[in-house]
Design an enzyme around this catalytic site. Structure first.
Site, PDB file in Angstrom:
ATOM      1  N   GLY A 172       0.833  -1.205   0.000  1.00 47.50           N
ATOM      2  CA  GLY A 172       0.000   0.000   0.000  1.00 47.50           C
ATOM      3  C   GLY A 172       0.865   1.252   0.000  1.00 47.50           C
ATOM      4  O   GLY A 172       0.680   2.155  -0.828  1.00 47.50           O
ATOM      5  N   SER A 173       1.833   1.290   0.883  1.00 52.55           N
ATOM      6  CA  SER A 173       2.712   2.458   0.988  1.00 52.55           C
ATOM      7  C   SER A 173       3.495   2.676  -0.305  1.00 52.55           C
ATOM      8  O   SER A 173       3.675   3.809  -0.754  1.00 52.55           O
ATOM      9  CB  SER A 173       3.706   2.266   2.128  1.00 52.55           C
ATOM     10  N   ASP A 220       4.254 -10.362   6.432  1.00 54.41           N
ATOM     11  CA  ASP A 220       3.550 -11.433   5.710  1.00 54.41           C
ATOM     12  C   ASP A 220       4.345 -12.095   4.581  1.00 54.41           C
ATOM     13  O   ASP A 220       3.926 -13.104   4.054  1.00 54.41           O
ATOM     14  CB  ASP A 220       2.254 -10.886   5.098  1.00 54.41           C
ATOM     15  N   MET A 245      -0.950 -14.495  11.507  1.00 60.12           N
ATOM     16  CA  MET A 245      -1.295 -13.432  10.562  1.00 60.12           C
ATOM     17  C   MET A 245      -1.114 -13.902   9.119  1.00 60.12           C
ATOM     18  O   MET A 245      -0.429 -14.878   8.859  1.00 60.12           O
ATOM     19  CB  MET A 245      -0.466 -12.191  10.858  1.00 60.12           C
ATOM     20  N   GLN A 304       3.110 -11.212  16.941  1.00 65.59           N
ATOM     21  CA  GLN A 304       3.934 -11.545  15.782  1.00 65.59           C
ATOM     22  C   GLN A 304       4.669 -10.337  15.200  1.00 65.59           C
ATOM     23  O   GLN A 304       5.699 -10.467  14.562  1.00 65.59           O
ATOM     24  CB  GLN A 304       3.060 -12.161  14.677  1.00 65.59           C
ATOM     25  N   HIS A 344      30.675 -22.252  22.863  1.00 66.97           N
ATOM     26  CA  HIS A 344      29.710 -23.260  22.410  1.00 66.97           C
ATOM     27  C   HIS A 344      28.257 -22.855  22.545  1.00 66.97           C
ATOM     28  O   HIS A 344      27.374 -23.569  22.069  1.00 66.97           O
ATOM     29  CB  HIS A 344      29.989 -24.590  23.115  1.00 66.97           C
TER      30      HIS A 344
HETATM   31  P1  ADP Z   1       0.964  -1.156   3.866  1.00 71.06           P
HETATM   32  O1  ADP Z   1       1.930  -0.153   3.340  1.00 71.06           O
HETATM   33  O2  ADP Z   1       1.486  -1.867   5.068  1.00 71.06           O
HETATM   34  O3  ADP Z   1       0.452  -2.063   2.781  1.00 71.06           O
HETATM   35  P2  ADP Z   1      -1.541   0.386   3.781  1.00 71.06           P
HETATM   36  O4  ADP Z   1      -2.100  -0.371   2.627  1.00 71.06           O
HETATM   37  O5  ADP Z   1      -2.466   0.745   4.879  1.00 71.06           O
HETATM   38  O6  ADP Z   1      -0.294  -0.345   4.463  1.00 71.06           O
HETATM   39  O7  ADP Z   1      -0.917   1.742   3.197  1.00 71.06           O
HETATM   40  C1  ADP Z   1      -0.294   2.673   4.051  1.00 71.06           C
HETATM   41  C2  ADP Z   1      -0.622   4.069   3.577  1.00 71.06           C
HETATM   42  O8  ADP Z   1      -0.164   4.258   2.237  1.00 71.06           O
HETATM   43  C3  ADP Z   1      -2.108   4.402   3.533  1.00 71.06           C
HETATM   44  O9  ADP Z   1      -2.613   4.790   4.774  1.00 71.06           O
HETATM   45  C4  ADP Z   1      -2.147   5.532   2.543  1.00 71.06           C
HETATM   46  O10 ADP Z   1      -1.778   6.748   3.143  1.00 71.06           O
HETATM   47  C5  ADP Z   1      -1.047   5.155   1.549  1.00 71.06           C
HETATM   48  N1  ADP Z   1      -1.642   4.481   0.383  1.00 71.06           N
HETATM   49  C6  ADP Z   1      -1.936   3.170   0.253  1.00 71.06           C
HETATM   50  N2  ADP Z   1      -2.467   2.908  -0.959  1.00 71.06           N
HETATM   51  C7  ADP Z   1      -2.535   4.096  -1.610  1.00 71.06           C
HETATM   52  C8  ADP Z   1      -2.983   4.508  -2.907  1.00 71.06           C
HETATM   53  N3  ADP Z   1      -3.490   3.636  -3.785  1.00 71.06           N
HETATM   54  N4  ADP Z   1      -2.877   5.825  -3.226  1.00 71.06           N
HETATM   55  C9  ADP Z   1      -2.354   6.706  -2.366  1.00 71.06           C
HETATM   56  N5  ADP Z   1      -1.918   6.378  -1.143  1.00 71.06           N
HETATM   57  C10 ADP Z   1      -1.994   5.101  -0.757  1.00 71.06           C
END
Ligand code: ADP
Length: 711
Positions: free
Chosen positions: A103-104, A149, A191, A282, A633
């Site tokens: 996501g990030s 994960d 998880m 975890q 050891h």
């Molecule tokens: P992870 O990075 O662990 O997968 P998230 O999916 O919650 O966690 O994403 C973390 C943050 O990244 C979100 O809260 C958001 O601010 C940003 N983000 C995630 N997906 C998008 C996207 N498609 N467009 C813009 N920002 C995003």
């Protein structure tokens, strides 16, 4: 150039090591670094602070992320991202190191695509000047995947996965002892909403009876679970362990709850069953040695990549291919990761498993074969395969023995075990174990068989005829390499599975036991540092094993944040000692309270740990005291780490195949994360025999990294 570094999304152990790697590497190149706190939330709020080397001091051993992380809904909106761009331009940053989940990293890609549009609007609105916009024409991105994960396509491991596996395996090992006492079954939920790696790997590591993961739902999971537990009971097992990934479903995509399994076991088998949900445990705790070393390397190499990029360069994600660290196109990795999730959502499970990569498929098949006992056929069965150790005991040998016995039986072959290596073989101390005989041994340290360095005598070779042995699996170290051909000269196929905490055997990037020993070192150094808190200023001289092979001391140095590392090459010279003593004095004058000098046991003919300690104390001018700690050891004695347990089953699988149907003597190892075999003769050519090590060791590519991290 100024680099921005941030952690974002779900936290993961090892993120701090990556941040530290990025910061120290950039500072070593005299490039400024800005820390962005609380992920995208901090970027939008303008929480950006200049970083110094001390910003990342004393964080390597901490779980989570000291920069903070958050989910940020504003960043998903165009307006929020525009504010982020303005804050980056204000801070003079258009090179970004993002440590987070998919996501990030997707968020970072979106920001990069929109970058020039945002700049135009910001200039039009008068928020930034034309000159500022021109100074930041595009956004350069290097990603590092922090996710327990192991769910990103294109990398063997994500940062945090190995530590999470440590937490799970420790918990399941612990539950096993109480489960045995009460003849209970436990359903352990781990998880992994979309990715079953943690559950699958944990099941193999702990010898769980059954595992349920999102990628491989069964046609009738109820029947499978009941059958697995029933079979265990029939074989005399006192406990049953079922591991459930939180995202596991049936084939129609309906969630499976831990309580459903408990009810089923109680109703169908009348077995007292309990649920343990491991949850956020975890994610917590200190990062494992692997996560510290790898995340450090990812951070350092990631910063180096970022330093060469201008914004038009394709964004990359730093990946691991076994022990190698390399960049891959971020977009490709994200697209394939999203395709994996889609495959599961569309219930195209074959595609989901295939997309997880070779190791995942291998583990799935291994788990199946290690848990389902084949029906017993009377009389002589298949090939007669012998396992013996040549070398010192090493963690990981027991899971190797368990895998050898079970995988041989699965093939329809007959496994035999020699006690005490070649000596026991010569004395005819050979047993024929059953499937159940090796139950529960996979989590034990050292070896139930006893290991010796003894070379095979003519008597030992004669015993091979008497026991009618068709092929051999040797689990041992450098000595095994030197004796494998003696066994092969009898005309039998021989496979050597390298087991040595020193990691000195050619033909593999990692030997069994190395990862466990490394964890002992890193853990011990954490404790030593902790002991110095509140006491007088201290320097610890810590001696580790490894002899003339520098793997343990180099990786130990990376994983423990040692200030000084001495290995056999280049050894310890007077001029280096003087320089190091002077540096220590400068560091303590600047406020340092504890420092670690890590040395290999054969680092020098002239200077042992005690001598070094006395020299540094004499040179300290009273600024610090010194202490010696010889780990000895302890490094050989621990229970095998999850990584060693996984490596054991993967290598033994190939070794059994060779011993049953191959020719000649081979070393079975792992290179770039894949299981490989190579003729022993060639492996000996790759060895530096007088120094008992391989010629081009994995850690040779890390020696510059230690220099950047000193500060
Ligand atoms: P992870 O990075 O662990 O997968 P998230 O999916 O919650 O966690 O994403 C973390 C943050 O990244 C979100 O809260 C958001 O601010 C940003 N983000 C995630 N997906 C998008 C996207 N498609 N467009 C813009 N920002 C995003």
């Amino acid at each position: 150039m100024r680099i921005g570094v941030m952690t974002s999304g779900g936290d993961a152990q090892g993120m701090n090591a990556a941040v530290r790697g990025v910061v120290r590497r950039a500072l070593a190149a005299r490039i400024d670094v800005v820390a962005i706190h609380e992920g995208y939330a901090g970027l939008v709020a303008g929480d950006l602070q200049p970083c110094t080397s001390t910003t990342v001091s004393r964080i390597l051993h901490l779980g989570g992320t000291t920069l903070g992380t958050a989910r940020c809904p504003e960043f998903r909106e165009l307006e929020g991202r525009r504010i982020a761009v303005r804050n980056l331009v204000d801070a003079g940053v258009h090179h970004l190191a993002v440590i987070g989940g998919d996501g990030s990293l997707t968020g970072a890609m979106v920001l990069r695509e929109e970058w020039s549009d945002h700049l135009r609007v910001l200039v039009d609105e008068g928020q930034i000047s034309e000159t500022e916009a021109a100074a930041h024409p595009a956004l350069a991105i290097v990603g590092m995947v922090g996710s327990i994960d192991n769910d990103l396509w294109g990398t063997d491991r994500t940062i945090g996965c190995d530590s999470a596996l440590h937490r799970i395996v420790h918990a399941v090992d612990t539950l096993t002892s109480t489960a045995r006492s009460h003849q209970r079954s436990f359903v352990v939920e781990v998880m992994g909403r979309h990715c079953g790696f943690l559950a699958l790997a944990a099941a193999i590591c702990t010898g769980a009876d059954h595992v349920l993961i999102p990628e491989a739902p069964s046609d009738n999971w109820q029947e499978d679970v009941v059958e697995a537990v029933r079979q265990g009971r029939q074989l005399g097992k006192r406990k049953a362990m079922v591991i459930l990934a939180e995202g596991a479903t049936d084939r129609e995509g309906r969630d499976i709850e831990a309580t459903d399994i408990v009810r089923l076991l109680q109703e169908e088998l009348k077995i007292d069953s309990r649920v343990t949900v491991l949850g956020h445990v975890q994610r917590g705790g200190a990062p494992s040695a692997y996560d510290r070393v790898t995340a450090t390397l990812l951070g350092v190499r990631g910063a180096e990549r970022l330093m060469t990029m201008d914004g038009v360069d394709e964004p990359v994600v730093m990946t691991t291919q076994g022990m190698d660290v390399e960049p891959r196109p971020l977009l490709t990795c994200l697209e394939n990761t999203q395709a994996q999730a889609k495959s599961i959502a569309n219930r195209d499970y074959d595609a989901a498993v295939a997309a997880r990569g070779a190791e995942f498929g291998e583990l799935l098949s291994l788990n199946e074969r290690l848990t389902r006992a084949p029906s017993v056929i009377e009389g002589r069965r298949g090939r007669r395969l012998l396992l013996l150790h040549i070398g010192a005991p090493s963690p990981g040998m027991n899971p190797a023995i368990r895998a050898f016995v079970r995988l041989s039986l699965q093939r329809g072959d007959t496994p035999l075990l020699a006690q005490d290596g070649a000596r026991g073989l010569a004395e005819r101390r050979v047993s024929e174990p059953t499937w159940q005989d090796v139950s529960g041994i996979g989590s034990l340290g050292a070896t139930i068989l006893g290991a010796r360095r003894t070379h095979p005598s003519t008597d030992a070779l004669a015993a091979l005829d008497e026991f009618d042995i068709d092929g051999l699996v040797m689990v041992g170290g450098f000595e095994g390499l030197l004796t494998a051909e003696t066994f092969a000269e009898t005309g039998r196929p021989v496979a050597l599975v390298p087991a040595s905490i020193s990691n000195n055997v050619p033909g593999t990037d990692l030997a069994l036991g190395t990862d466990t020993a490394l964890n002992v070192i890193v853990d011990a150094v954490d404790r030593l540092k902790q002991s110095a808190v509140g006491s007088r200023d201290r320097v610890f001289v810590v001696e580790v094993m490894g002899r003339r092979c520098g793997y343990l001391v180099t990786a130990g140095g990376l994983g423990s944040g040692a200030e000084i590392v001495y290995e056999h090459d280049p050894g310890i010279t007077l001029s280096r000692l003087r320089q190091d003593a002077e540096e220590l004095v400068r560091a303590y004058d600047a406020g340092r309270q504890v420092a670690i000098v890590l040395m290999a046991d054969a680092a020098s003919e002239a200077f042992g740990a005690n001598t070094l300690s006395r020299i540094f104390r004499a040179e300290s001018g009273g600024r610090f005291d010194t202490r010696v700690c010889v780990l000895g050891h302890l490094q050989q004695g621990d229970r095998p780490s999850p990584a060693d347990r996984l490596l054991a089953v993967r290598l033994v699988d190939r070794a059994v195949e060779h011993a049953a149907s191959g020719e000649g003597a081979v070393v079975v190892g792992v290179e770039r994360g894949l299981v490989v075999t190579g003729p022993v003769g060639q492996r000996i050519e790759d060895a530096d025999v007088p120094n008992r090590r391989r010629r081009n060791p994995v850690h040779a590519q890390w020696s510059d990294v230690l220099d950047y991290l000193r500060h």
